[in-house]
Scaffold this motif. Structure first.
Motif: not given
Length: 782
Positions: A298-317
């Motif tokens: 599934d695209v959401s594997c963990g117990e806490d939900g979320g989209w596991d294979d996606v990571k933001w940069s701190q500045d959001g760019n």
């Protein structure tokens, strides 16, 4: 991680009755004894709902409030105590006034709340300083500074009922309504629609993996709470799955999208970035992607939900993400410009079988400040971390090396260039399933062990990475929880030390850790063995094999401490030796170990189960090799029927629950990950034929019970009916229980099914007579 067909030993929901089929003379009979209700009551003493309350001060998990405070539940003979600890002083104190809170919650409408059993499932400090607690699925805001007052949070702000995903600043939550994504203001309840073109089966952030389908939104907020990364999920051409309820009158039909292996059309996702203040949708400039994950099905594997294979940069760019091919053999690391939607491919990893990014969590990390990425790979036959240069996509060096796996990356500090991770098999002489905690430099070098005890370690780190709480235990040694410094692992304070004296007073005994040889005669396989507390070495005992074959988990729930591993000890108490063995093909070991039967799921670890049980019988003359039984649920139900068909002279009695007996009749991602893409040969045969239980059913000799819930929306009960049809055509006798109006777990029917399973082995494997219709206690799990 125990997802889907692996979490089957705990059940949930309501029952209306059941249908029993044929019965016939047992194949395995011995000089029988008549068991009494007292014998069953003695077995029931070791069920989880009776043993767990007898373990005092067993703190496994803590919840960090901030960098210097965390809270946890400390249970003892007097009930549950909610405690907070100040890490600077090492002192613990009550989290709140239990008496005052119980009274306030009761006045606010919470039911069954007692001072010693508050039943709080979530606690945090609200923005206005009040205590926010969740009890029975309802969230309350409580002011405990005066007399004590709680109010149902939902009565303060009138909003929709859709579940939301809270933004990092805790001011908004995103949710799905009518196939579109919305946000609501947490304080005022004001709702704003973000997308408008979502339509049925082509909606935004929708959660439907086939086997799992909920109203939750799957998305990732940017760190500044101004953007959302999500997808528009296209299931318009997917095939449907159906269940119907049992009731007087017309049944209720449920239909949902459920692709199968080999389907031409399966679920696809179009990745988007949503600017929340501007209500603007930026569609990434790339073709639609597979609904796949580097970690699970599934695209959401963990117990806490979320989209596991996606990571933001701190500045959001920028946004980093990994695309997984339909067969899980090809991974592509990409970076998107969140303002323009431009996508850059950075590097690939291709494998011969299937790629996974860790155990329990996705282990790759995006480090945009240094133009680097941490990547997990089993290319050395072990799960290690590697550092990549994002400017050219080239490998810089390995972060970890050698035998043993990195299982979970818990924190990365780019300033000190440090990675903290859990790992297994990295310390010689330590059980390869015991998780330990390490830190290592991003620049490589020898990792530092921060949890030296020869035990299984559960770790909870503070957000600032300065401390962690370590709860360690073994199957026989209960948990010890300590606060440790994350720099060198030294113990800063004691948190709790479990006391099992009340448990031991009942006659409880721990299971025995067993090490045996696998099918190759060389590889060690591990497991647990349960003997009756009244064990007599002069007797001969039938043996029952509890099986879950994986590939995503094994038969042993944990090698850490549990007072009961479901009903293994209870069943043993009725006159059996019970074993759970993690055969080859299950995770946590080497890649080659895990890949043992890739593409041949009919293997189901059975060659290892057989040789291991034979070795036990050679080792212990009190095991009767002529009386071998087997049972399992879900994947274990599949393996149980498989065992009865492929090894009919070895396994004499089987109890098969909710089995995925043919993965062509189970959701697409499961079979296509572990068996490969479905291919059909010129003669009509397929590469899936080797795992289809119905094709082996004609070999049945022993006594087999098939059990399934009739509205199972994880493993549709048609899987069991395929086997039933084949058994009937082969003129084979068998037993069957259909559980009306039950899903994959049996919930309120669980006590009945459990008791019937005990009766089945007592009667047909031990040759004894069970008490008539013994009633197990209703299970308290919600």
């Amino acid at each position: 991680m125990r997802s889907r067909i692996g979490t089957s030993r705990l059940y949930g929901a309501m029952v209306c009755g059941l249908l029993a089929a044929t019965s016939y003379a047992g194949h395995v009979m011995a000089e029988g004894h008549t068991l009494t209700a007292q014998d069953y009551a003695q077995a029931e003493r070791f069920m989880p709902y009776n043993t767990m309350p007898l373990v005092d001060h067993a703190v496994r998990t803590v919840h960090w409030i901030d960098g210097t405070h965390f809270w946890y539940v400390d249970h003892d003979v007097h009930g549950d105590h909610y405690v907070q600890m100040d890490v600077t002083s090492g002192k613990a104190s009550p989290l709140f006034d239990h008496v005052k809170l119980a009274s306030a919650l009761t006045k606010a409408g919470a039911k069954s709340v007692k001072t010693d059993k508050l039943g709080i499932t979530d606690y945090r400090v609200a923005a206005d300083g009040r205590d926010q607690v969740e009890v029975g699925g309802t969230t309350y805001l409580c002011n405990l500074k005066a007399a004590g007052e709680c109010v149902d949070k939902s009565t303060l702000v009138k909003t929709g009922k859709e579940p939301g995903v809270l933004s990092p600043d805790r001011k908004q939550e995103a949710f799905i309504r009518n196939w579109n994504l919305w946000v609501r203001d947490v304080v005022t309840g004001k709702e704003t629609q973000l997308t408008t073109d979502g339509v049925e089966n082509f909606g935004y952030a929708t959660d439907n993996a086939g086997w799992k389908h909920t109203d939750n939104a799957i998305l990732e907020w940017s760190p500044d709470s101004k953007q959302i990364a999500t997808f528009q999920q296209d299931q318009r051409l997917d095939g449907d799955m159906y269940t119907v309820t049992t009731r007087v009158g017309h049944p209720e039909l449920s239909a949902w999208k459920y692709p199968l292996p080999g389907d031409k059309n399966i679920t696809m996702i179009e990745r988007v970035i949503i600017n929340v203040p501007g209500h603007k949708v930026v569609r990434l400039k790339m073709p639609a992607d597979q609904h796949r994950s580097t970690l699970c099905d599934d695209v959401s594997c963990g117990e806490d939900g979320g989209w596991d294979d996606v990571k933001w940069s701190q500045d959001g760019n920028t946004l980093a993400f990994v695309s997984t091919s339909r067969d899980h053999k090809h991974e592509t690391f990409r970076i998107a410009d969140t303002k323009t939607g431009e996508v850059r491919t950075v590097f690939h990893e291709d494998v011969a079988t299937d790629y996974e990014s860790g155990n329990g969590t996705v282990n790759w990390r995006y480090l945009p400040d240094t133009h680097e990425a941490i990547w997990f790979s089993e290319r050395s036959n072990w799960g290690n971390l590697y550092l990549y240069d994002l400017t050219d996509g080239k490998l810089k060096h390995a972060i970890t090396t050698g035998d043993g796996n990195v299982t979970e990356v818990l924190k990365v500090d780019t300033k000190t260039r440090t990675v903290w991770f859990r790992g297994v098999g990295r310390t010689p002489g330590v059980n390869p399933y015991y998780q330990q905690f390490w830190k290592v430099s991003l620049d490589g070098g020898e990792p530092t062990l921060l949890s030296p005890e020869n035990a299984d370690h559960t770790i909870t780190m503070s957000e600032d990475g300065k401390y962690f709480v370590d709860s360690y235990s073994t199957t026989s040694a209960p948990p010890v929880a300590v606060l440790r410094d994350a720099n060198d692992g030294h113990t800063a304070a004691s948190v709790a030390k479990a006391d099992i004296s009340r448990l031991v007073a009942t006659g409880w005994q721990p299971p025995e850790l067993i090490t045996l040889k696998a099918r190759d005669g060389k590889t060690d396989v591990y497991g647990l063995m349960f003997k009756p507390t009244h064990f007599d070495p002069k007797k001969k005992y039938p043996i029952v094999d509890y099986i879950y074959p994986g590939p995503q988990t094994g038969s042993v729930y944990t090698y850490g401490f549990m007072p009961s591993q479901y009903d293994d000890q209870s069943l043993a108490e009725l006159g059996f030796i019970v074993v759970a063995i993690d055969g080859m093909g299950t995770p946590w070991r080497s890649k080659s170990f895990h890949d043992t039967w890739y593409g041949n799921m009919g293997d189901n670890t059975l060659p290892d189960q057989v040789v291991a049980i034979k070795e036990l019988a050679q080792r212990y003359n009190w095991i009767d090799l002529e009386r071998v039984g087997i049972w399992g649920h879900s994947g274990g139900g599949d393996a149980t029927a498989d065992a009865m068909f492929r090894y009919p002279d070895f396994f004499k009695v089987g109890w098969s629950e909710s089995g995925n007996h043919d993965n062509r009749e189970y959701e697409d991602d499961w079979g296509e990950k572990w068996q490969g893409l479905l291919t059909t040969n010129k003669d009509g045969s397929t590469n899936y034929d080797n795992q289809a239980n119905e094709d082996q059913a004609k070999n049945l000799k022993g006594r087999l019970m098939l059990v399934h819930g009739t509205i199972d929306d994880n493993v549709p009960f048609y899987n069991t009916l395929l086997v039933v049809d084949a058994l009937m055509k082969a003129n084979k006798d068998f037993d069957m229980l259909m559980v009306p109006n039950q899903h994959h777990g049996y919930a309120a029917a669980t006590p009945y099914i459990t008791r019937r399973r005990w009766d089945y082995f007592v009667t047909n494997l031990a040759g004894d007579t069970p008490p008539k219709e013994y009633a197990l206690k209703p299970w308290p799990w919600k």
